[in-house]
Design an enzyme around this catalytic site. Sequence first.
Site, PDB file in Angstrom:
ATOM      1  N   ASP A 104     -38.127 -15.971  -3.696  1.00  0.00           N
ATOM      2  CA  ASP A 104     -37.770 -15.731  -2.216  1.00  0.00           C
ATOM      3  C   ASP A 104     -38.640 -14.816  -1.651  1.00  0.00           C
ATOM      4  OD1 ASP A 104     -36.788 -13.672  -3.827  1.00  0.00           O
ATOM      5  OD2 ASP A 104     -34.754 -14.103  -3.297  1.00  0.00           O
ATOM      6  N   ASP A 107     -41.908  -8.192  -2.994  1.00  0.00           N
ATOM      7  CA  ASP A 107     -41.486  -6.678  -2.604  1.00  0.00           C
ATOM      8  C   ASP A 107     -42.345  -5.841  -3.447  1.00  0.00           C
ATOM      9  OD1 ASP A 107     -40.393  -4.670  -1.626  1.00  0.00           O
ATOM     10  OD2 ASP A 107     -38.435  -4.848  -2.643  1.00  0.00           O
ATOM     11  N   VAL A 157     -33.447  -7.682   3.702  1.00  0.00           N
ATOM     12  CA  VAL A 157     -32.934  -8.927   4.156  1.00  0.00           C
ATOM     13  C   VAL A 157     -32.151  -9.727   3.193  1.00  0.00           C
ATOM     14  CG1 VAL A 157     -34.736  -8.974   5.875  1.00  0.00           C
ATOM     15  CG2 VAL A 157     -35.114 -10.149   3.577  1.00  0.00           C
TER      16      VAL A 157
END
Length: 186
Positions: A104, A107, A157
């Site tokens: 997804d 990071d 998020v």
Amino acid sequence: MDRDIERTLIPHDRIAKRVKELAMQITADYAPTAAGDLEITIVPIMTGAMIFCGDLIRQIPIPIRIGLIMVSSYPGRSVKSQGSQLLGNRVGDIRGRHVVVLDDILDSGGTLRTVVPALQQMEAASVKSCVLLRKDRPAAHDVHVDYVGFEIPDEFVVGYGLDYNDYYRNIPDIVTLTKDAIARHA
Ligand code: IMP
Ligand code: MG
């Protein structure tokens, strides 16, 4: 749920458009060769890549198998990566197969740095990586990734599969949460 949303970063119609483009790019990269059709094994990293995977694969018209891999990096209520740990996999025998691993969001890079070598060790013919989102931070640019959907600011998020303490995955858009919502689940 709506009152927990601070702002919408990427609305669902933009996500759909970009996922379609990624699917076209992947389809072109695995076009049939003189030797015949290529097959790919798509490996979504659970649970965050689940919705992305569902939307993406239905737009890739080539033979696909699915393998699953479980990784924990943001356990429970954390909003900072706690280091990646392989929890298990249902990848099956991928020896000699072309693998595309999906996540997804990119990071700290810890997840891809853990998963890609693990799949290579299983003797895949090739391993490419695809993330829907990449955060704007140096660590996220230090790790190789083949396909990126969107570059986003370095913020926490949720939505479209991404969670906070396992909630909010079912929001159709990519959004940020209010301080109040974060505190309430903490
Ligand atoms: P990395 O290992 O630090 O690159 O982080 C990747 C994993 O951390 C992703 O698979 C997500 O599950 C999780 N993650 C990273 N950033 C966020 C975020 O902003 N919201 C929700 N989950 C995130
Ligand atoms: Mg994840």
